[in-house]
Structures are given as C-alpha cells and as structure tokens.
Scaffold this motif. Structure first.
Motif, PDB file in Angstrom:
ATOM      1  N   LEU A  41       0.816  -1.211   0.000  1.00  0.00           N
ATOM      2  CA  LEU A  41       0.000   0.000   0.000  1.00  0.00           C
ATOM      3  C   LEU A  41       0.854   1.268   0.000  1.00  0.00           C
ATOM      4  O   LEU A  41       0.357   2.341  -0.315  1.00  0.00           O
ATOM      5  N   GLN A  42       2.140   1.121   0.337  1.00  0.00           N
ATOM      6  CA  GLN A  42       3.030   2.279   0.236  1.00  0.00           C
ATOM      7  C   GLN A  42       3.075   2.812  -1.191  1.00  0.00           C
ATOM      8  O   GLN A  42       3.373   3.977  -1.418  1.00  0.00           O
ATOM      9  N   ASP A  43       2.821   1.915  -2.156  1.00  0.00           N
ATOM     10  CA  ASP A  43       2.906   2.314  -3.556  1.00  0.00           C
ATOM     11  C   ASP A  43       1.591   2.844  -4.097  1.00  0.00           C
ATOM     12  O   ASP A  43       1.474   3.151  -5.277  1.00  0.00           O
ATOM     13  N   ILE A  44       0.603   2.980  -3.236  1.00  0.00           N
ATOM     14  CA  ILE A  44      -0.730   3.257  -3.740  1.00  0.00           C
ATOM     15  C   ILE A  44      -0.806   4.632  -4.403  1.00  0.00           C
ATOM     16  O   ILE A  44      -1.468   4.810  -5.428  1.00  0.00           O
ATOM     17  N   GLN A  45      -0.092   5.621  -3.852  1.00  0.00           N
ATOM     18  CA  GLN A  45      -0.118   6.951  -4.462  1.00  0.00           C
ATOM     19  C   GLN A  45       0.596   6.933  -5.812  1.00  0.00           C
ATOM     20  O   GLN A  45       0.166   7.601  -6.749  1.00  0.00           O
ATOM     21  N   THR A  46       1.650   6.124  -5.913  1.00  0.00           N
ATOM     22  CA  THR A  46       2.338   5.986  -7.199  1.00  0.00           C
ATOM     23  C   THR A  46       1.399   5.407  -8.243  1.00  0.00           C
ATOM     24  O   THR A  46       1.385   5.835  -9.404  1.00  0.00           O
ATOM     25  N   VAL A  47       0.619   4.421  -7.839  1.00  0.00           N
ATOM     26  CA  VAL A  47      -0.336   3.825  -8.769  1.00  0.00           C
ATOM     27  C   VAL A  47      -1.367   4.875  -9.183  1.00  0.00           C
ATOM     28  O   VAL A  47      -1.648   5.048 -10.380  1.00  0.00           O
ATOM     29  N   GLU A  48      -1.898   5.594  -8.216  1.00  0.00           N
ATOM     30  CA  GLU A  48      -2.882   6.641  -8.522  1.00  0.00           C
ATOM     31  C   GLU A  48      -2.297   7.653  -9.512  1.00  0.00           C
ATOM     32  O   GLU A  48      -2.932   8.010 -10.508  1.00  0.00           O
ATOM     33  N   ASN A  49      -1.077   8.101  -9.246  1.00  0.00           N
ATOM     34  CA  ASN A  49      -0.477   9.136 -10.086  1.00  0.00           C
ATOM     35  C   ASN A  49      -0.193   8.646 -11.497  1.00  0.00           C
ATOM     36  O   ASN A  49      -0.067   9.450 -12.413  1.00  0.00           O
ATOM     37  N   ALA A  50      -0.088   7.325 -11.659  1.00  0.00           N
ATOM     38  CA  ALA A  50       0.208   6.770 -12.986  1.00  0.00           C
ATOM     39  C   ALA A  50      -1.058   6.492 -13.791  1.00  0.00           C
ATOM     40  O   ALA A  50      -0.974   6.138 -14.964  1.00  0.00           O
ATOM     41  N   LEU A  51      -2.223   6.648 -13.190  1.00  0.00           N
ATOM     42  CA  LEU A  51      -3.450   6.343 -13.931  1.00  0.00           C
ATOM     43  C   LEU A  51      -3.665   7.399 -15.020  1.00  0.00           C
ATOM     44  O   LEU A  51      -3.333   8.567 -14.828  1.00  0.00           O
ATOM     45  N   ASN A  94      -6.102  15.461 -12.725  1.00  0.00           N
ATOM     46  CA  ASN A  94      -6.846  15.618 -11.468  1.00  0.00           C
ATOM     47  C   ASN A  94      -6.625  14.476 -10.494  1.00  0.00           C
ATOM     48  O   ASN A  94      -7.559  13.990  -9.872  1.00  0.00           O
ATOM     49  N   HIS A  95      -5.391  14.010 -10.378  1.00  0.00           N
ATOM     50  CA  HIS A  95      -5.135  12.965  -9.391  1.00  0.00           C
ATOM     51  C   HIS A  95      -5.427  13.469  -8.004  1.00  0.00           C
ATOM     52  O   HIS A  95      -5.316  14.652  -7.717  1.00  0.00           O
ATOM     53  N   ARG A  96      -5.838  12.561  -7.152  1.00  0.00           N
ATOM     54  CA  ARG A  96      -6.132  12.996  -5.793  1.00  0.00           C
ATOM     55  C   ARG A  96      -5.184  12.332  -4.813  1.00  0.00           C
ATOM     56  O   ARG A  96      -4.491  11.369  -5.157  1.00  0.00           O
ATOM     57  N   GLU A  97      -5.182  12.852  -3.637  1.00  0.00           N
ATOM     58  CA  GLU A  97      -4.357  12.274  -2.597  1.00  0.00           C
ATOM     59  C   GLU A  97      -5.095  11.066  -2.034  1.00  0.00           C
ATOM     60  O   GLU A  97      -6.268  11.159  -1.682  1.00  0.00           O
ATOM     61  N   VAL A  98      -4.413   9.943  -1.991  1.00  0.00           N
ATOM     62  CA  VAL A  98      -5.060   8.709  -1.577  1.00  0.00           C
ATOM     63  C   VAL A  98      -4.585   8.330  -0.185  1.00  0.00           C
ATOM     64  O   VAL A  98      -3.404   8.425   0.113  1.00  0.00           O
ATOM     65  N   ARG A  99      -5.509   7.928   0.648  1.00  0.00           N
ATOM     66  CA  ARG A  99      -5.081   7.495   1.978  1.00  0.00           C
ATOM     67  C   ARG A  99      -4.321   6.174   1.862  1.00  0.00           C
ATOM     68  O   ARG A  99      -4.679   5.309   1.070  1.00  0.00           O
ATOM     69  N   THR A 100      -3.272   6.035   2.633  1.00  0.00           N
ATOM     70  CA  THR A 100      -2.497   4.797   2.575  1.00  0.00           C
ATOM     71  C   THR A 100      -2.876   3.861   3.718  1.00  0.00           C
ATOM     72  O   THR A 100      -2.387   2.738   3.799  1.00  0.00           O
ATOM     73  N   ASP A 101      -3.766   4.327   4.597  1.00  0.00           N
ATOM     74  CA  ASP A 101      -4.133   3.494   5.753  1.00  0.00           C
ATOM     75  C   ASP A 101      -5.459   2.776   5.496  1.00  0.00           C
ATOM     76  O   ASP A 101      -6.314   2.706   6.363  1.00  0.00           O
ATOM     77  N   ILE A 102      -5.618   2.272   4.282  1.00  0.00           N
ATOM     78  CA  ILE A 102      -6.842   1.531   3.965  1.00  0.00           C
ATOM     79  C   ILE A 102      -6.895   0.271   4.823  1.00  0.00           C
ATOM     80  O   ILE A 102      -5.922  -0.476   4.881  1.00  0.00           O
ATOM     81  N   PRO A 103      -7.998   0.058   5.535  1.00  0.00           N
ATOM     82  CA  PRO A 103      -8.072  -1.139   6.377  1.00  0.00           C
ATOM     83  C   PRO A 103      -8.319  -2.383   5.531  1.00  0.00           C
ATOM     84  O   PRO A 103      -9.447  -2.729   5.210  1.00  0.00           O
ATOM     85  N   VAL A 104      -7.240  -3.039   5.152  1.00  0.00           N
ATOM     86  CA  VAL A 104      -7.354  -4.238   4.326  1.00  0.00           C
ATOM     87  C   VAL A 104      -6.487  -5.320   4.943  1.00  0.00           C
ATOM     88  O   VAL A 104      -5.387  -5.056   5.416  1.00  0.00           O
ATOM     89  N   GLY A 105      -7.005  -6.521   4.989  1.00  0.00           N
ATOM     90  CA  GLY A 105      -6.246  -7.625   5.547  1.00  0.00           C
ATOM     91  C   GLY A 105      -6.545  -8.909   4.799  1.00  0.00           C
ATOM     92  O   GLY A 105      -7.573  -9.025   4.118  1.00  0.00           O
ATOM     93  N   VAL A 106      -5.632  -9.852   4.915  1.00  0.00           N
ATOM     94  CA  VAL A 106      -5.834 -11.178   4.332  1.00  0.00           C
ATOM     95  C   VAL A 106      -6.166 -12.136   5.476  1.00  0.00           C
ATOM     96  O   VAL A 106      -5.473 -12.148   6.502  1.00  0.00           O
ATOM     97  N   TYR A 107      -7.216 -12.900   5.294  1.00  0.00           N
ATOM     98  CA  TYR A 107      -7.705 -13.778   6.353  1.00  0.00           C
ATOM     99  C   TYR A 107      -7.950 -15.171   5.801  1.00  0.00           C
ATOM    100  O   TYR A 107      -8.185 -15.350   4.609  1.00  0.00           O
ATOM    101  N   ASN A 108      -7.933 -16.138   6.719  1.00  0.00           N
ATOM    102  CA  ASN A 108      -8.457 -17.452   6.375  1.00  0.00           C
ATOM    103  C   ASN A 108      -9.763 -17.636   7.127  1.00  0.00           C
ATOM    104  O   ASN A 108      -9.899 -17.226   8.282  1.00  0.00           O
TER     105      ASN A 108
END
Ligand SMILES: [Zn+2]
Length: 597
Positions: free
Chosen positions: A321-331, A335-349
């Motif tokens: 997720l550290q790269d998320i702003q880089t991905v946004e900026n490459a789209l 009008n790119h926006r600032e993206v939060r990097t603290d998206i609550p996402v996890g991998v679970y079983n």
C-alpha cells in the motif's frame, strides 16, 4: 457503492453446512416447527443431477497462532454464528426451520440434507437456473419470510401510496414486516415486556406497535429477541476472552453486541473499520446484505464470518500500500487525488461462515451505507483460503485452458488471481470518484455506474501490477500470472444480458483486448500478446475514467453498446469450449472448526 463487487461467486451458490446445534426458539409469525406434511418432493434423479455438479470444499484454517483467550473467543463466536445461521434460513423461507427439523429426524435423507445445506433452505437453484422446492414446502415467494406471506410488490406499493408516511418505517433495513393482527401485536409487545432493554433502545416503538394499522414494522431484535440475546451474550463473553490481548477487537465485539439490540450498527461499524486489531481474529457480524430481499431489495439478511488473520500476507499487503499513491499518479487521467495509505485491508483465512456469508466469496468490503463509508471508511477482508483454494482454482484453470492456446494454458495461477483480486478491491479507492461538476458517479451514470466502476477496478488492478513490477515488487512471472488471470476474468461462458454489469463490462474488456491486439483468435483459441497487453489496459482505462469524469449517461451507454458485440464465430466458440470444460457449478463448503466433513 455496493459490496457486490467484492463477491465473485466463482461458482454460483452459497452453500450451507451441517450444523449440529440445537434448533433455536421459534420466533415471529410464519415459523411453525411442525414437520407435518413435509417430505421429499423430488425423485433421486433430480437431486443427483445437482449434487453431481457440486464441488465439496472443506476449509481447515490454521489456528495454531491463537492465544488461549482467542481460542475461547472462537468457541463463543462459533456458537453465535450457528444461531445467526438459523436466523438466516428462517428469514429466507417460512418453513425453513420446520424443514430442517424434518431432515434432522430423517438421517436417511442424505441427498436432501446436502441440498438443504447447499441452498440454505428447502428451495434449490436448479441447473436451469430456476428456484424450486425439493421438499414438500410452499414455493419460494418474493416476500421470503421478511414480509407477510403472499405479500406482493403491487399490494405494498398501493399501501405506500395511500400511507406515504409509513414507507420509511416499513422499508427499514433491519425490521420484519408483520400483518397487524391482534396476535402479532401481542407477540411484539410481549417481547418488549420481557426484554426492557429493547424498549429503552427503540424510543417510540411501543406506541407504534400498539397503534399501527395494517402492517407492523418489527425490529429484528424484537422479532427474533431470544436468538438476538443469545448472540449478544456470546459476543460479550468473547470480548471478555480477548480483552487483555486485543482490546480494540474486544471493544468492537461489545459495541456490536449492543448494535444488535438497537438494530443500529454505527457504533460497531466505526470500531470495526477504524480499530487497530492487534490479535489474530476478525469477524463480520450481523445483517448487512440485501440480495435475498426479492420484493424491495432493502431488508438485510444475517451473517457471521469468523476469520483468522494471515499475518505474513497482511503485512506484505500493507507494504504494497506504500505504492498506492504511485499507482494513482500513474493512472491515465488528470486531477489525481491524494489517496489514503491506511486503507483497512487484511488477508484472512475463514474459520467458519454463517448465514448469508456462507459460500465461496473471495472478498468482502463493508459497510454498505454511504454515510458510514464516508465517515469511517470501509474494511476490506480478503478471503485467502477461498482465493488460493486448489479445487476452486482447478475449475478456473480448466476454463482458461479450454480458451487459450496450449502453450499459454499454464500462465494462470491461483496466486495471480489473488493479487488481481486484491488490487481490484484497492482499485475502488483510486481514480475518479466524482464528475467534473461534482456529482456522485451513481447519481450521474445511474444504471451504468456499477458497470464502469467495476471495469475501472479491474483495469486499475492490471495497471497496478505493471507498476509494482516496474518498481521491483513483483517478478515478471508474477506479472504474467496476473495478466493471465485478467484474461480469464473477462472470458464468458454465455452471452451476457445487458442488465448483468459484471459480465457486460468483462465482455467490453474482451472486445477491447481483441481490438488492441492483446488477444488474437487463432484456430478456435485465443493467444495472449503480453507485449500489447499494457497499452490495451491503459487505453481502455483512459476511456473509462474520462466517461466517469464527464458523468454523461448517454455517452456511457453508447460506449457500452459499441463494445458489447457477441460474434458467434468468436465469442460463442470460446464460450462453448469453456462450458464443455465445466465439471462443477455449485460449491458446498464445510468447516473443520464445526467438525464437519
Ligand atoms: Zn469491485
């Protein structure tokens, strides 16, 4: 945005596993436990035809990392889940609990029992995609068991026209509609007398239940009071067990217990989405999804998912997720926006799923309500032991192998599908989120909004893979696996209907990839040109983002019409090959944690 995007039932049906718990108390009207008159409705051939196309999926999550407190909490949450499951099947059919009691009394009816677990009740989805009772119960109706039996949309619409002030009350997402008979009124008021907490938590309810005519809007906590209090007590007990090791999770469980009594989830949702859970567990608890309400699509149905965190994968994910702003900026849009990097996402079983959540879903994003999502965000739960399951992947692989040239048939991997799905979910956070003139996308684009949003997420995922590869975070081989998964995703076994947003946007991608040379048709099969793939993705994403920015529904529809051609000499050839490769259509999931096999 709805959560349906998060749920790719690779195989169509939620499955219901055998639960050995005692039947819950019969609550609410239309839940008779008399098994009189119930028996098998189908001959063996009909049952066997479906079961022969059913894959059995046994989930056995690794619980070795759990603390003793977490293990004790798991026991409490499993008990809560089993009761939640009973509520769910009761919501779906007035005779579901009676049918379950009948099957429990007839252990010799193995196929019927499997069908019951597979379909969460006595109505089966058939191979012809119809819904039919396989036991001698009433046919399914749009009212399910959350409106009075036999209620039609026309009838309720007429009532709302005559009584507009009652619409919001009766279409509340967490109430059951009962006929206002003296018996039902007495029953609802008796629950308030017996459970004074419900009276306190629902100001004005007693007066409404006493005075309302024709229909009563009965909160779930009141309609199913004994069950809800049982679940409440289990959540409180579970909270006590994890208090010292995972205080934020404990606070969430306590708030959710209270939410269930109040039929208002804001407190628990806020704690769930924003909480810093440091332990191994997570759980989706309560009624969220409305797919089962065939009358108005507003009533939520009960579910509980008990999950154990996959710590290495979750950590890896957070790093990505550290790269998320880089991905946004490459789209490909301004009008790119600032993206939060603290998206609550996890991998679970998955330890176990109950109610509406049971099945082969690969990911979940909640809550649904826009006002909650805006205020607190949404949590993304990646379901690793489904996404990476070998049997599930085998079916995907068969379809892919049937479609592409032989030398590329092993380019697809379960891992590639996992990362593609992951970045699809994150993709919903990126790109255009408003039109140029400040309108919400679903307001501006209406029925085309979902289709474009899902296509955007697919294409952002493929773009992110390329960027992560350029930054050295994934290998060339992993990138190719993700690209192959992106191709499998868009190939169709049947011509989509326009009202199917997922299939329609997948067909658009298929056609676009053909047009841009990322796919070529050779001797009845498809060849992937990985060199042309990135440009095909970028150019289509540029179109999608531009249409979203413009917020022009007519332009959106013209685009969809132009790119949804179905050619019998191409699409149908591939579709037929894929259909012929299909071995199973349904998935019956069982859980080691419930001692099932
Ligand atoms: Zn989606």
């Amino acid at each position: 945005m709805l959560t349906k995007c998060m749920r790719y039932p690779i195989l169509a049906l939620a499955a219901l596993a055998l639960t050995a718990c005692a039947s819950p108390a019969a609550t609410g009207p239309g839940a008779p436990l008399s098994t009189a008159g119930i028996g098998p409705a189908w001959d063996a051939t009909r049952s066997e035809a479906i079961l022969a196309r059913t894959q059995r999926l046994h989930l056995d999550a690794d619980l070795s990392a759990l603390t003793p407190g977490e293990r004790a909490a798991v026991d409490e949450l499993l008990a809560a889940g089993e009761r939640m499951h009973a509520l769910y099947i009761q919501q779906r059919h007035p005779q579901a609990l009676a049918a379950q009691a009948y099957l429990n009394a007839h252990p010799e009816l193995g196929p019927q029992r499997d069908l019951f677990w597979l379909n969460s009740g006595p109505i089966a989805s058939t191979l012809d995609n119809t819904r039919e009772p396989f036991l001698t119960v009433q046919p399914e109706t749009p009212a399910r068991n959350v409106y009075p039996a036999g209620t039609t949309r026309a009838e309720l619409d007429a009532f709302f026209t005559a009584n507009p002030s009652r619409r919001d009350e009766l279409l509340d997402d967490r109430t059951v509609v009962w006929a206002a008979t003296p018996e039902n009124r007495r029953r609802a008021l008796a629950a308030l007398d017996r459970y004074p907490a419900l009276d306190t938590l629902h100001p004005g309810l007693r007066a409404r239940l006493s005075e309302s005519e024709t229909y009563l809007s009965v909160p779930y906590s009141v309609a199913y009071a004994p069950d809800i209090f049982f679940i409440h007590d289990r959540l409180i007990a579970a909270a006590g067990h994890v208090e010292s090791g995972d205080p934020a999770f404990a606070r969430y469980l306590r708030l959710r217990a209270r939410d269930l009594l109040a039929d208002d989830y804001e407190g628990g949702d806020a704690a769930w989405v924003t909480g810093d859970f440091v332990g191994n567990l997570n759980a989706q608890i309560g009624s969220y999804e409305t797919y089962d309400d065939a009358l108005y699509g507003v009533k939520t149905f009960f579910s509980l998912s008990l999950l154990v965190r996959d710590r290495p994968r979750s950590d890896e994910l957070q790093a990505a997720l550290q790269d998320i702003q880089t991905v946004e900026n490459a789209l490909p849009y301004a009008n790119h926006r600032e993206v939060r990097t603290d998206i609550p996402v996890g991998v679970y079983n998955i330890i176990a799923d109950f109610g509406q959540a049971r099945g082969a879903n690969t990911a979940t994003i909640l809550p649904n309500e826009a006002y909650l999502a805006r205020q607190y965000g949404r949590t993304i739960l990646m379901r690793g032991n489904i996404l990476l399951n070998e049997e599930q992947f085998a079916e995907t692989h068969r379809a892919f192998s049937a479609a592409v040239i032989q030398s590329q048939s092993d380019d697809i991997t379960a891992e590639g599908g996992f990362y593609r799905t992951l970045w699809h979910e994150i993709g919903h956070y990126l790109g255009v989120d408003q039109t140029t003139d400040g309108r919400d996308l679903d307001v501006a684009l209406e029925d085309t909004a979902d289709l474009l949003e899902e296509m955007k997420a697919d294409l952002v995922s493929l773009s992110a893979a390329r960027i992560l590869n350029q930054r050295g975070r994934i290998t060339d081989e992993q990138l190719q696996n993700i690209y192959a998964s992106g191709i499998r995703r868009v190939l169709q076994k049947n011509r989509p209907r326009r009202e199917q947003p997922y299939q329609t946007m997948q067909l658009i991608q298929w056609n676009w990839f053909m047009d841009r040379g990322a796919l070529r048709f050779e001797n009845g099969r498809l060849r992937i040109d990985y060199r042309r793939y990135p440009e095909a993705v970028t150019s289509l994403l540029r179109e999608v983002l531009a249409i979203q920015r413009a917020g022009d529904r007519a332009r959106a529809n013209a685009f969809v019409d132009r790119w949804t051609n179905w050619d019998p000499a191409l699409h149908e050839v591939i579709a037929q090959r894929m259909r012929e490769s299909e071995r199973t259509r349904y998935t019956l999931v069982t859980y080691e944690a419930l001692d099932e096999r």
